[in-house]
Each structure stands twice: as structure tokens, then as C-alpha cells.
Scaffold this active site. Sequence first.
Site, PDB file in Angstrom:
ATOM      1  N   TRP A  37       0.841  -1.201   0.000  1.00 23.82           N
ATOM      2  CA  TRP A  37       0.000   0.000   0.000  1.00 23.82           C
ATOM      3  C   TRP A  37       0.878   1.253   0.000  1.00 23.82           C
ATOM      4  O   TRP A  37       1.958   1.260   0.593  1.00 23.82           O
ATOM      5  CB  TRP A  37      -0.857  -0.002   1.258  1.00 23.82           C
ATOM      6  CG  TRP A  37      -1.484   1.318   1.553  1.00 23.82           C
ATOM      7  CD1 TRP A  37      -0.953   2.328   2.311  1.00 23.82           C
ATOM      8  CD2 TRP A  37      -2.742   1.801   1.084  1.00 23.82           C
ATOM      9  NE1 TRP A  37      -1.818   3.391   2.342  1.00 23.82           N
ATOM     10  CE2 TRP A  37      -2.925   3.096   1.594  1.00 23.82           C
ATOM     11  CE3 TRP A  37      -3.744   1.250   0.277  1.00 23.82           C
ATOM     12  CZ2 TRP A  37      -4.056   3.857   1.340  1.00 23.82           C
ATOM     13  CZ3 TRP A  37      -4.876   2.006   0.024  1.00 23.82           C
ATOM     14  CH2 TRP A  37      -5.020   3.292   0.552  1.00 23.82           C
ATOM     15  N   MET A  38       0.382   2.321  -0.628  1.00 19.62           N
ATOM     16  CA  MET A  38       1.071   3.614  -0.590  1.00 19.62           C
ATOM     17  C   MET A  38       0.032   4.707  -0.398  1.00 19.62           C
ATOM     18  O   MET A  38      -1.037   4.655  -0.998  1.00 19.62           O
ATOM     19  CB  MET A  38       1.810   3.820  -1.911  1.00 19.62           C
ATOM     20  CG  MET A  38       2.438   5.189  -2.075  1.00 19.62           C
ATOM     21  SD  MET A  38       3.260   5.365  -3.676  1.00 19.62           S
ATOM     22  CE  MET A  38       1.862   5.804  -4.722  1.00 19.62           C
TER      23      MET A  38
ATOM     24  N   ASP B   3       0.431   9.136   1.104  1.00 19.78           N
ATOM     25  CA  ASP B   3       1.055  10.439   0.838  1.00 19.78           C
ATOM     26  C   ASP B   3       2.508  10.398   0.342  1.00 19.78           C
ATOM     27  O   ASP B   3       3.320   9.639   0.870  1.00 19.78           O
ATOM     28  CB  ASP B   3       1.105  11.282   2.120  1.00 19.78           C
ATOM     29  CG  ASP B   3      -0.157  11.205   2.929  1.00 19.78           C
ATOM     30  OD1 ASP B   3      -1.132  10.609   2.462  1.00 19.78           O
ATOM     31  OD2 ASP B   3      -0.144  11.729   4.043  1.00 19.78           O
TER      32      ASP B   3
ATOM     33  N   GLN C 151       4.345   7.199   2.155  1.00 21.21           N
ATOM     34  CA  GLN C 151       3.702   6.366   3.163  1.00 21.21           C
ATOM     35  C   GLN C 151       3.522   4.973   2.578  1.00 21.21           C
ATOM     36  O   GLN C 151       2.801   4.798   1.586  1.00 21.21           O
ATOM     37  CB  GLN C 151       2.332   6.974   3.539  1.00 21.21           C
ATOM     38  CG  GLN C 151       2.428   8.235   4.356  1.00 21.21           C
ATOM     39  CD  GLN C 151       2.842   7.934   5.771  1.00 21.21           C
ATOM     40  OE1 GLN C 151       2.051   7.479   6.575  1.00 21.21           O
ATOM     41  NE2 GLN C 151       4.111   8.167   6.095  1.00 21.21           N
TER      42      GLN C 151
ATOM     43  N   TRP D 282      -3.901  -0.126   4.025  1.00 19.22           N
ATOM     44  CA  TRP D 282      -3.197   0.847   4.864  1.00 19.22           C
ATOM     45  C   TRP D 282      -2.786   0.197   6.185  1.00 19.22           C
ATOM     46  O   TRP D 282      -3.524  -0.605   6.745  1.00 19.22           O
ATOM     47  CB  TRP D 282      -4.134   2.045   5.125  1.00 19.22           C
ATOM     48  CG  TRP D 282      -3.491   3.164   5.857  1.00 19.22           C
ATOM     49  CD1 TRP D 282      -2.836   4.226   5.316  1.00 19.22           C
ATOM     50  CD2 TRP D 282      -3.436   3.339   7.278  1.00 19.22           C
ATOM     51  NE1 TRP D 282      -2.372   5.048   6.312  1.00 19.22           N
ATOM     52  CE2 TRP D 282      -2.723   4.530   7.526  1.00 19.22           C
ATOM     53  CE3 TRP D 282      -3.900   2.607   8.369  1.00 19.22           C
ATOM     54  CZ2 TRP D 282      -2.478   5.018   8.811  1.00 19.22           C
ATOM     55  CZ3 TRP D 282      -3.650   3.077   9.657  1.00 19.22           C
ATOM     56  CH2 TRP D 282      -2.948   4.274   9.856  1.00 19.22           C
TER      57      TRP D 282
ATOM     58  N   PHE E 280       4.506   8.371  10.205  1.00 14.78           N
ATOM     59  CA  PHE E 280       3.530   9.080   9.397  1.00 14.78           C
ATOM     60  C   PHE E 280       4.243  10.110   8.517  1.00 14.78           C
ATOM     61  O   PHE E 280       5.470  10.197   8.485  1.00 14.78           O
ATOM     62  CB  PHE E 280       2.487   9.744  10.301  1.00 14.78           C
ATOM     63  CG  PHE E 280       1.288   8.864  10.584  1.00 14.78           C
ATOM     64  CD1 PHE E 280       1.343   7.493  10.445  1.00 14.78           C
ATOM     65  CD2 PHE E 280       0.075   9.426  10.988  1.00 14.78           C
ATOM     66  CE1 PHE E 280       0.234   6.686  10.692  1.00 14.78           C
ATOM     67  CE2 PHE E 280      -1.036   8.636  11.233  1.00 14.78           C
ATOM     68  CZ  PHE E 280      -0.961   7.265  11.094  1.00 14.78           C
TER      69      PHE E 280
ATOM     70  N   ARG F 235       0.242  16.485  13.157  1.00 15.78           N
ATOM     71  CA  ARG F 235       1.107  15.669  12.300  1.00 15.78           C
ATOM     72  C   ARG F 235       1.507  16.374  11.009  1.00 15.78           C
ATOM     73  O   ARG F 235       1.078  17.478  10.732  1.00 15.78           O
ATOM     74  CB  ARG F 235       0.422  14.340  11.965  1.00 15.78           C
ATOM     75  CG  ARG F 235      -0.910  14.453  11.236  1.00 15.78           C
ATOM     76  CD  ARG F 235      -1.475  13.040  11.024  1.00 15.78           C
ATOM     77  NE  ARG F 235      -2.767  13.031  10.391  1.00 15.78           N
ATOM     78  CZ  ARG F 235      -3.915  13.127  11.025  1.00 15.78           C
ATOM     79  NH1 ARG F 235      -3.919  13.279  12.336  1.00 15.78           N
ATOM     80  NH2 ARG F 235      -5.066  13.092  10.374  1.00 15.78           N
TER      81      ARG F 235
ATOM     82  N   GLU G 254      -4.786  18.044   7.706  1.00 16.75           N
ATOM     83  CA  GLU G 254      -3.613  17.241   7.322  1.00 16.75           C
ATOM     84  C   GLU G 254      -2.701  17.934   6.286  1.00 16.75           C
ATOM     85  O   GLU G 254      -3.066  18.897   5.631  1.00 16.75           O
ATOM     86  CB  GLU G 254      -4.039  15.865   6.770  1.00 16.75           C
ATOM     87  CG  GLU G 254      -4.955  15.105   7.699  1.00 16.75           C
ATOM     88  CD  GLU G 254      -5.300  13.701   7.196  1.00 16.75           C
ATOM     89  OE1 GLU G 254      -5.328  12.793   8.033  1.00 16.75           O
ATOM     90  OE2 GLU G 254      -5.549  13.523   5.991  1.00 16.75           O
TER      91      GLU G 254
END
Length: 734
Positions: free
Chosen positions: A307-308, A310, A326, A334, A366, A438, A486
Amino acid sequence: MLWNTGIRRVALWTIGVLAAFGSCSAALAQDATQKAEKVETIFADFNGNDYGDWKVEGSAFGDAPVKGTLPGQMQVSGFIGDGLVNSFYGGDKATGKMTSPEFQIARDYINFLIGGGGVPGVCLELVVDGEVVRKASGPNLVPGGTEALEWSSWNVADLKGKKGFFRIVDEATGGWGHINVDEISFSDKRRGFVELTRDLNVSGRYLTLPIKTGGAESWVRIECDGKVVREFTAAISSSNDEKKPGDFVSYVDMAPYRGQKIRVVVERIPADCELAPFGFEEEFHHGEVAYGEKYRPQFHFSPRVGWMNDPNGLVFHDGVYHLFYQHNPMSVNWGNMTWGHAVSPDLLHWTEVADALYPDELGTIFSGSGAVDVNNTTGFQKDPNGSAPLVFMFTYNGPSMRYGNLASQALAYSLDGGKTLVKYEGNPTIPHIVGGNRDPKIFWHDPSQKWVCALYLDGEDYALFGSKDLKKWNELCRIERLGCSECPDIFELAIDGDENNKAWVFWGGNGKYLVGDFDGREFKSRTAPLDAKWGGNDYAAQTYSDTPGRRIQFSWMQGGVYPDSPFNQQFTVPRELTLRSTADGPRLCINPVVEVETLRGNALQLQKSGSAADFTLVPQEGDSKDYELLDCEAVITLGDEPAVVELRGRKILLDPAEKKMTHDGVVAPLEVVDGNVKLRLILDRVSLEIFANDGLSQIAKCFVPEDENDAPLLRVQGAKEAKATIWPMKSVWN
Ligand code: FRU
């Protein structure tokens, strides 16, 4: 009654139960002469009216087994008979301990039913020679979950002949601070799910693990020298699994543990299964995945496997574009957030290298950003002739590898041009402030000679922080109610290319942005929140650091679907951001970077056929079916009515009256200038990106292609005229 024969298979073989268990247990009598079916012996079934010889402390366990569910508890299921150990007496906050009588271990397995909390402080333990040699707990860590008990087993063959006892512990007082246990038995066979361990010598850089897509994931931990060095959830294939499309081999970078002994513990695998073989490899790109899958993007970046989401740590250094992201290297879903890493000389041809930042006891990794520390403000470079450190700031998010702290911000650096990222020993550098704070985005602000970090706080609020060395930070200002959350970004751009007329852009996760001024202390907006995106598959974009004169952005094409693939998700094409004057003031324009043109083949010679109101542009020669990957520049002359433009069957509705364009349910603004709309269309196997009005408006959208596509190359209905140039595009994987 000693035997509850009605509800279980009974073992009549040599067993190791030595103590007397009163009414709570069953297995006592043994008849060595009886050679009946040798399956299992119940040590404790918790069906009696008291705990028998178990010693009970504290209040969590009450003074007798529970007949199922306690007041205020979700329905407890999966126990056998009419009772179980359930430490929800007095709710989650009560604590206590239960200790069994001693017994001798005489069989290979201890089986039990377990449920409830998996948080620290609740567990069933096996104690031998004063040490906890086995430990298990329920599956639940977060609100929700289930009170169902499930089978679990310990292999205790290595402990045969030893004496030990069980301890059921409830020291946890928060959510899921209780445990359910039932039916502890001794057996020659495992029941339900078991924990499997494998001891290995690290004989190559990468540990290769066979992963199945779609299976239930279990916790896996890798221990070295008794310390957990990697921990993640994964569906590891077992020898019984048939190989499916989408299954893959995951590479775990074990470079720091080379030559050492490790133990891989898979905490939950169905009994009677063997794990498929693990291996070690020196090189990263072995295995079966070779970017040749049916739904693999052909010139958009996607991870080799897993999974990928950001884009992270985007920095250009020494001729190399670094693309961190990510990554869940263990699953197409995820989780296990890790920084993946790929490098490219041109933003298009990528070489994926080893994952760069793995979770540790401070948290999973993250999103965050990167830059070149040109002045060595961090002092990480000790060699006066050495190159400038690459620096990275990221979020540590709890729950960590397994349990963690609240989200905090941290620093990593590289002294070898990004090959190895080293976590700063003083982490975290910005402790938890609020909520899910974050996604730090850093840049060097030359006029005030300091680093600035944009950070998402909570709700729709962000803040800027300042630092001389990336280690100590103080808050500069807040940017509140942006209208999104975010992944902030902040950068300065020349308006219409005029270096004497610049403005700052503050950007949030879904493409809301402000145009304003920044003096090193305060960001003052000149605008209300504006939109650079109107939906589609486009989220959490980030721009590159250290690309002087250009602001290059990647965005995650959030939500695309890639059936039966070993990877999940892709990025947009790299795009250049500029500010252009409009009647409303300077506005962001987003366009593909010029490098994208290097993938173009020869422009197709198009010929028009059909009526004035409904025509197609087809290549003069050749079959349009071969043109799967396309770049198209078109000028569509509109009348008063809406027109439809179709590139290989993918429709775009242009509505001059409404000043809107619509594609696949996404509606974005549209300007008609002198009767014309300018379009740039980038078509890959599984996505279409539409840039209108020189990038003032754009839509990025993923799709799952049909197996056969007979649609004409370009069809235009309802327009007055259309001029187009179309180039077939080259795959970057060939
Ligand atoms: C955005 C985001 C970030 C976070 C990351 C976790 O998509 O939720 O805020 O850092 O993804 O994977």
C-alpha cells in the site's frame, strides 16, 4: 463431576496435571493403561461455582467464574460450557491476578480460549522456573472490537518435564482493560490459531516474507538479542495457501542485523498450517513483481508492492529526486506506516530502493518532509569536507509498532545522499501538542536565517514553528479554519514569473490554499481559502525542496482501485505549480512538469471524420487500440451549448453557460477564453488527468480499464471546432 464428556474430546493418556483443581477443573484422573484416543486433557474449564485451587487477588476476577457476559459488557461468546474467566468484574478499571496450582508439563501443546483486551497489562502467562515463558492476550486494542474468545495454542515441547503454573493478569485500567480465558488444556495437537516462531541467521540484507493478499493479518515480530526490532501486521502465506494473483514477497531491510541471529514470531496462524519458507536476498528487485501487472500505471509512480499513500520527504539533491512515501510493505491495505523510497534522475523513471524509515517504539512513521541542510545547521555532518546532510522531519504516530504514544514530530538525517536515513537520538523534537497533530513540512527561510515547519494541529487548524537547528522549535503563528485538515505545505512563488512580485502560498491536505505574505514570523493571508482541487483522486500533495526556480508537486491519487494487484495506489504525474494573475488576484496553476513531454512518441497524424456537430479525430494509419497511453493538447471552440470531449471513451463535459467541466462525477470550474477552452489530457492505463485553462482548473481521476476498448481516439460532440495534437506515451517500465 470430573469429566465434561458431553462437550469435548477427552484425553485418557499420560498427562501432566498434578495438582487438585476442585470444582473448576476437570482433568485429574488418568489411566495410563487406557490407550484411548490421545487428544487433550482439560486443566481448567471454569464451569464450576468457584475457582477451586486457583489463588485469586484483586477484584477484577470476582470470586467465581462468570456465567458469560457481565453488566455493561458486549456479548461474550465462544467460551465452552457455562463459565469462563472474565476480568470485567467492576468494569475495565478493576485489576487483579489469578494463579493456578503447579503442574508438570508432559504434552507438546497447551491450548486455551482467549479474548478481551490486547492492551499492555492484560494477559495469560505460563510461568516456569520463576520466568514468564509464554504470554497471550485478547485481540482488542481500540474501542469497538469483539468479546468473542478464540482458540490459541502454545508449543511447550521444549519445556516438557518442567513444572510451571498459569497466571491470568489484569493490571490495565483503561479501554479493553480486561481479559477472557477458558478451557485451558494439554494436548499433542494445537487448537485454532497458534503462534509460530522461526529462528534464522541474517544471511542477506533483506528478509523475504511471502505475503498473501486478502487473508487475515496477524502480528509478526522480529526479535534480535531479545529485543523487538521490527513489528508489523501481515498475512504471511502458509504452505496450505494456493498462490493467488496479487500475492507478493515483501522485503524487510535487515542491514543493521546482518550476521546476527533473529527470531521471527508470527503470533497467529491457523493450527495445522506451516508457514511458507522465508529467505534472504542481497538485492531488492528479485521476486515475481516486475511492473508487468494488468493494472500497473505505466508512467505514474506506484510502489513495487504494498500500500502507498502520501508523498513524503520530497527533496532534490545531487542530481537525484528522492521520493519517499507512506508505505505498508506488508499489505495492499493501509497500515504499518513506513517510509518507502524511490529515486529518479528525471521525476519519471524511478528505481525503488529499500524502505527508509521503519516504525519503532515511539510509533509508526507518518507523513513528513525533507530538505538539504546546506549550512549544516544540525551539525550532523562532522566532516568539514563532507557533504551537506539531508534532513527529514516526520510524525511518530501511536499506536507504535504496537502500542505507542500520542503523535509527536521527529527528525532523521542522511549523510550518504539519502541512501541511509538515521533517526536523531533526541527524538521527539516537537512533543505532542494537540489531537492528531502531524505532517511537518520544513523549509529554510533565508531572510530570517531559520528553519520553518508547517504542522497540522487538529480540526481545520495549522501552525508554523521556527528553529535554528531543526531540533529546538518554538511556535511562530497559527493558521486556523483552512477548511481542510492534514498535510500542510508552504512556499513562495513569483507572480506571472516576476521575481520582484512574489506571494506565499499556504496549502492544506485537500488542496485548499491561501495566498499571502510571510515575514519569518507570521503568515498573513490576502485571501479566504481557495480551491486548487475539486474532488477526484487527488489528496495529500507535497512539493519538492531544493529545486530552485521550480515548485514541483506530487499528489496521492487517493482511492484508485487495482484489482488483484500486489500494489495499491499511485501518484499523479509530477506537476509544476505557478501563480498567475487573474481578475480575482493571483491564483495557483497546476500543470505537468516539462519532463513529461520526454515520454512522448511522434505526434499522431490526425484526420477528422463525421459531422460538424459530432466528429472524431483518428490517426491516419494504425489502430487506435494500440494507443493506450496518451498525451493530448487540444483547443476546443465552444458555442453556447455544452460539448463532450472523449479521449479513448473517457468523457469530459464542457459547459460554457455553467462555466464548469465534469468528468466521471467530478465538477471543476471552467473559463472560456475568446470562445475557446484549452485542455491538456494525460491518459495512463488506469488514470486520466485533465488540466484546463493552462492549469487554473484540473481533475485527476483513476479508473479500472475495460479489457477491450474500441472507442475512437478523440471524439468531440457539440463543439464548433477542435484542434488537437496527440502523442502516444512511452511506458517508464520498458
Ligand atoms: C494523509 C494522512 C496523514 C498521515 C498519513 C498516515 O493521507 O492521514 O495525515 O500522516 O496519511 O498514513
